[in-house]
Design an enzyme around this catalytic site. Structure first.
Site, mmCIF file in Angstrom:
data_model
loop_
_atom_site.group_PDB
_atom_site.id
_atom_site.type_symbol
_atom_site.label_atom_id
_atom_site.label_comp_id
_atom_site.label_asym_id
_atom_site.label_seq_id
_atom_site.Cartn_x
_atom_site.Cartn_y
_atom_site.Cartn_z
ATOM 1 N N VAL A 232 0.840 -1.199 0.000
ATOM 2 C CA VAL A 232 0.000 0.000 0.000
ATOM 3 C C VAL A 232 0.874 1.248 0.000
ATOM 4 C CG1 VAL A 232 -1.787 1.267 1.234
ATOM 5 C CG2 VAL A 232 -1.855 -1.227 1.174
ATOM 6 N N ASP A 233 1.929 1.267 0.809
ATOM 7 C CA ASP A 233 2.874 2.379 0.790
ATOM 8 C C ASP A 233 3.425 2.600 -0.611
ATOM 9 O OD1 ASP A 233 3.042 3.527 3.339
ATOM 10 O OD2 ASP A 233 4.366 1.964 4.075
ATOM 11 N N GLN A 234 3.858 1.523 -1.240
ATOM 12 C CA GLN A 234 4.513 1.665 -2.534
ATOM 13 C C GLN A 234 3.530 2.073 -3.621
ATOM 14 O OE1 GLN A 234 7.550 1.881 -2.810
ATOM 15 N NE2 GLN A 234 8.010 1.716 -4.982
#
Length: 392
Positions: free
Chosen positions: A166-168
């Site tokens: 999700v961060d990426q």
């Protein structure tokens, strides 16, 4: 491709630095704005992974950027930051909502200083709303977005993925938005505010299963633990005599031929979803009869959609991964030899490389201030006051 574009990066953790690094890979001049103590990722690393006291977490997402260390709360910092904003094309920030406004660095004020500025805010849930002040972190968003609940076997607890996807993905969406805004500025001459957040990123990753759900198809996890609630069998990871193999969308007729098992003919295509646990169980019974290598040869010959279930030790030596030149190696003055994932896109068959290694804290402070036509005496005065720091 982005040569001549100046980016001010007020970012920390992973979403923001990774988005900034993508722009830096493409040739943008990315200035990482750091407090005197340094960005968070300099002093944190997931499994306490450090190379000679240098955080691997920092090393993997801060190449091709420079570092300006400045005390954002110091009175002398306002003039420096305003002068930088005037020269910038893009500002990207990943502070909590409202923090940049409190520092006098909000979009409404800065667009008056530089109407051409592309201002990108990356947050956990968005700039406003009932969750705006909640901590935004990858696994929290995997849980809140339904992603964890959609993954795993039917009788297993919700299962987050094994990476900060999700961060990426939030980083990629932020970089995408910035590039779109830069293209729009070519036509209009004015900048705009771009916003991306982890919640939107987590939901965007589920465009297919959520699309089914929103239109009335309510699936459930299977006993075998397929990676989506909505796929027909066969689909998922299956045990063999020597390990595991992954099977994707294949016709049951083909599998019946491969396994020499007429039972698969008793399951119609219309039943491949409702009877998927039966199908998966039957597949597992066959796969346990041979080892991975044997099945891989059979599946390749019959053009079955399959893949080995690799550990990272297998991935880094995979022939296609090696052929794609997926990893970057560079020598860091403190950490030594470093190996990281490179830029994921090729341009005319080439990947962007490492122009500059992840910088020391404030390593470029003097050089950056000189680009603002600050004389050495003024720079020395700012250094002496503690408003800026230069460890180069």
């Amino acid at each position: 491709m982005l040569s001549g574009i100046r980016v001010l990066s007020f970012t920390h953790f992973l979403q923001g630095p990774s988005a900034s690094q993508m722009l830096g890979d493409l040739g943008a001049e990315v200035i990482k704005i750091e407090p005197p103590a340094g960005a968070f990722e300099r002093s944190w690393s997931g499994p306490d992974a450090y190379l000679d006291e240098t955080s691997v977490f920092f090393l993997l997402a801060n190449r091709n950027v420079s570092s300006l260390s400045i005390d954002l709360k110091a009175p002398e910092a306002r003039e420096v930051l305003d002068d930088l904003v005037v020269t910038a094309d893009v500002l990207i920030e990943s502070f909590r909502p409202g923090a940049m406004d409190r520092l006098g660095l909000g979009y409404e004020r800065l667009k008056e200083i530089n109407p051409r500025l592309i201002y990108c805010s990356l947050s956990g849930y968005g700039s406003d709303g009932p969750y705006r002040d909640r901590p935004g972190q990858d696994i929290l968003l995997q849980s809140l977005s339904g992603l964890a609940a959609a993954t795993g076997q039917a009788d297993a607890p919700p299962t987050p993925t094994g990476a900060s996807l999700v961060d990426q993905h939030g980083a990629v969406l932020g970089a995408f938005g910035i590039l779109a805004a830069l293209q729009g500025r070519e036509r209009t001459g004015t900048g705009c505010k771009v916003e991306s957040n982890l919640l939107n990123a987590a939901l965007d990753l589920q465009i297919e299963p959520l699309g089914y759900f929103l239109n009335g198809f309510k699936g459930n996890r299977s006993a075998a633990g397929v990676s989506s609630r909505y796929y027909k069998a066969p689909y998922g990871v299956f045990e063999t005599r020597s390990g595991h193999l992954c099977l994707s969308i294949n016709s049951l007729a083909t599998l019946g031929e491969v396994f020499n098992d007429p039972w698969f003919q008793t399951v119609s295509d219309d039943e491949a979803y409702t009877r998927r646990d039966e199908v998966n169980k039957r597949i597992t019974e066959h796969l346990r009869e041979r080892d991975n290598h044997s099945w891989e040869e059979v599946f390749a010959a019959h053009k079955v959609w399959f893949a080995p279930v690799n550990e990272y030790s297998d991935v880094v030596n995979d022939p296609q991964v090696e052929y794609n030149e997926t990893f970057l190696n560079f020598s860091h003055p403190q950490a030594g030899n470093v190996k990281v994932l490179g830029h994921p896109i090729t341009y005319d068959g080439k990947r962007p490389g490492v122009r500059t290694v992840p910088p020391g804290l404030g390593a470029d402070t003097r050089t950056i201030l000189q680009t603002l036509q600050y004389e050495d005496a003024k720079i020395d005065e700012l250094l002496a006051s503690g408003a800026v720091r230069n460890d180069h």
